[in-house]
Scaffold this active site. Sequence first.
Site, PDB file in Angstrom:
ATOM      1  N   ASP A   2       0.732  -1.144  -0.086  1.00  7.75           N
ATOM      2  CA  ASP A   2       0.126  -0.141  -0.012  1.00  7.75           C
ATOM      3  C   ASP A   2       0.884   1.293   0.164  1.00  7.75           C
ATOM      4  O   ASP A   2       1.784   1.351   0.649  1.00  7.75           O
ATOM      5  CB  ASP A   2      -0.958   0.025   1.405  1.00  7.75           C
ATOM      6  CG  ASP A   2      -2.025   0.942   1.198  1.00  7.75           C
ATOM      7  OD1 ASP A   2      -2.485   1.570   0.068  1.00  7.75           O
ATOM      8  OD2 ASP A   2      -3.010   1.143   1.965  1.00  7.75           O
ATOM      9  N   GLY A   5       0.010   5.386  -4.609  1.00  2.26           N
ATOM     10  CA  GLY A   5      -0.683   6.716  -5.013  1.00  2.26           C
ATOM     11  C   GLY A   5      -0.389   7.673  -4.104  1.00  2.26           C
ATOM     12  O   GLY A   5      -0.118   8.747  -4.801  1.00  2.26           O
ATOM     13  N   HIS A  19       2.769   3.092  -8.989  1.00  2.00           N
ATOM     14  CA  HIS A  19       2.537   1.652  -9.204  1.00  2.00           C
ATOM     15  C   HIS A  19       3.956   1.297 -10.084  1.00  2.00           C
ATOM     16  O   HIS A  19       4.321   0.131  -9.621  1.00  2.00           O
ATOM     17  CB  HIS A  19       1.322   1.337 -10.054  1.00  2.00           C
ATOM     18  CG  HIS A  19      -0.140   1.498  -9.341  1.00  2.00           C
ATOM     19  ND1 HIS A  19      -0.187   1.263  -8.101  1.00  2.00           N
ATOM     20  CD2 HIS A  19      -1.136   2.232  -9.608  1.00  2.00           C
ATOM     21  CE1 HIS A  19      -1.363   1.708  -7.818  1.00  2.00           C
ATOM     22  NE2 HIS A  19      -1.899   2.435  -8.615  1.00  2.00           N
ATOM     23  N   SER A  47      -6.603  -6.636  -5.682  1.00  2.00           N
ATOM     24  CA  SER A  47      -7.743  -7.209  -4.850  1.00  2.00           C
ATOM     25  C   SER A  47      -9.026  -7.267  -5.766  1.00  2.00           C
ATOM     26  O   SER A  47      -9.040  -6.574  -6.698  1.00  2.00           O
ATOM     27  CB  SER A  47      -8.062  -6.330  -3.381  1.00  2.00           C
ATOM     28  OG  SER A  47      -8.790  -5.281  -3.616  1.00  2.00           O
ATOM     29  N   GLU A  49     -11.626  -6.142  -4.921  1.00  2.00           N
ATOM     30  CA  GLU A  49     -12.353  -4.853  -4.722  1.00  2.00           C
ATOM     31  C   GLU A  49     -11.595  -3.695  -5.789  1.00  2.00           C
ATOM     32  O   GLU A  49     -12.203  -2.574  -5.823  1.00  2.00           O
ATOM     33  CB  GLU A  49     -12.436  -4.345  -3.345  1.00  2.00           C
ATOM     34  CG  GLU A  49     -13.351  -4.996  -2.329  1.00  2.00           C
ATOM     35  CD  GLU A  49     -12.642  -6.527  -2.061  1.00  2.00           C
ATOM     36  OE1 GLU A  49     -13.412  -7.546  -1.943  1.00  2.00           O
ATOM     37  OE2 GLU A  49     -11.435  -6.509  -1.730  1.00  2.00           O
ATOM     38  N   LEU A 113      12.859 -19.674  -3.684  1.00  2.00           N
ATOM     39  CA  LEU A 113      11.737 -18.910  -3.238  1.00  2.00           C
ATOM     40  C   LEU A 113      10.370 -19.047  -4.067  1.00  2.00           C
ATOM     41  O   LEU A 113      10.351 -19.097  -5.155  1.00  2.00           O
ATOM     42  CB  LEU A 113      12.249 -17.315  -3.271  1.00  2.00           C
ATOM     43  CG  LEU A 113      10.942 -16.511  -2.911  1.00  2.00           C
ATOM     44  CD1 LEU A 113      10.633 -16.238  -1.419  1.00  2.00           C
ATOM     45  CD2 LEU A 113      11.302 -14.956  -3.363  1.00  2.00           C
ATOM     46  N   ARG A 170       1.841  -4.812   6.344  1.00  2.00           N
ATOM     47  CA  ARG A 170       1.026  -4.000   5.233  1.00  2.00           C
ATOM     48  C   ARG A 170       2.039  -2.811   5.487  1.00  2.00           C
ATOM     49  O   ARG A 170       2.349  -2.150   6.410  1.00  2.00           O
ATOM     50  CB  ARG A 170      -0.197  -3.805   5.750  1.00  2.00           C
ATOM     51  CG  ARG A 170      -0.904  -2.973   4.949  1.00  2.00           C
ATOM     52  CD  ARG A 170      -2.356  -2.291   5.220  1.00  2.00           C
ATOM     53  NE  ARG A 170      -3.077  -1.557   4.373  1.00  2.00           N
ATOM     54  CZ  ARG A 170      -4.208  -1.580   3.839  1.00  2.00           C
ATOM     55  NH1 ARG A 170      -4.875  -2.671   4.276  1.00  2.00           N
ATOM     56  NH2 ARG A 170      -4.508  -0.905   3.091  1.00  2.00           N
ATOM     57  N   GLU A 189       2.179 -13.243  12.728  1.00  2.00           N
ATOM     58  CA  GLU A 189       2.478 -11.992  13.330  1.00  2.00           C
ATOM     59  C   GLU A 189       2.288 -10.582  12.464  1.00  2.00           C
ATOM     60  O   GLU A 189       2.575 -10.754  11.311  1.00  2.00           O
ATOM     61  CB  GLU A 189       4.056 -11.980  13.734  1.00  2.00           C
ATOM     62  CG  GLU A 189       4.131 -13.088  14.826  1.00  2.00           C
ATOM     63  CD  GLU A 189       3.480 -12.841  16.190  1.00  2.00           C
ATOM     64  OE1 GLU A 189       3.467 -11.723  16.549  1.00  2.00           O
ATOM     65  OE2 GLU A 189       3.059 -13.823  16.781  1.00  2.00           O
TER      66      GLU A 189
END
Length: 229
Positions: A2, A5, A19, A47, A49, A113, A170, A189
């Site tokens: 996040d 923007g 982005h 997402s 959304e 990975l 996040r 966590e």
Amino acid sequence: MDGNGRWAKQQGKARHHGHKAGAESVRRVVQACGELGVEALTLFAFSSENWKRPKLEVELLMELFMTALSREVKSLKKNNVKLRVIGELSAFPQRLQDKIQKSIDETTECTGLHLNIAANYGGRWDVANAAKQIARQVQLGELSLDQIDENQLNAFTQLSDLPEVDLFIRTGGEVRVSNFLLWQIAYSEMVFSDVLWPEFGEEALKDAIDQFSKRQRRFGKTGEQIEEG
Ligand code: FPP
């Protein structure tokens, strides 16, 4: 991931520049995770959304995914990174779906990975999708109601073959989960970082891991039980 923007706004630029810079952070963080011996990294790229965003932003994000996949797949393979994309991919344009599948196929032999990109993903979708598959098994008589438990449902969720999610990060200062891995983060966590995603790199990642390593993970037990081993 996040804060793209807001980062762009700080630079006096359009959101899309955020982005694009975010895609560079993806490259840095994937590399750092490889070097640190992280087993799996799951990134929330789009997402379920995010379709509500302005049409142009959605279109530019799709273009960015296409170019990032084309540009990075060779380097993923070279660095032994195994790519997976989780989410309802059928909603994406066919050429993006094809590009995703081709990129995944190119890294199937990789053993390092696990890089999972969540695209048109939602944690609720993931659980609902697993429930639907369980129901199908019951309908076919392959499973009885009594056999349905957490393990059975888990087997149908995304990433069920990978280790438990230890650390959830996040960026961008918001303190919420926003429908990311809901089922999988029951005992993760959580680290909420104020760093905007385009500025997130090895240093911020190490800081999050450092916070994680200082936590006492009790999984329902008491602190004393954990200390006694
Ligand atoms: C959230 O920041 C970010 C996104 C919705 C897109 C994430 C996409 C990338 C980092 C691009 C590259 C990804 C890959 C996998 C190649 P925001 O736009 O909500 O930021 P804001 O809260 O500051 O507005």
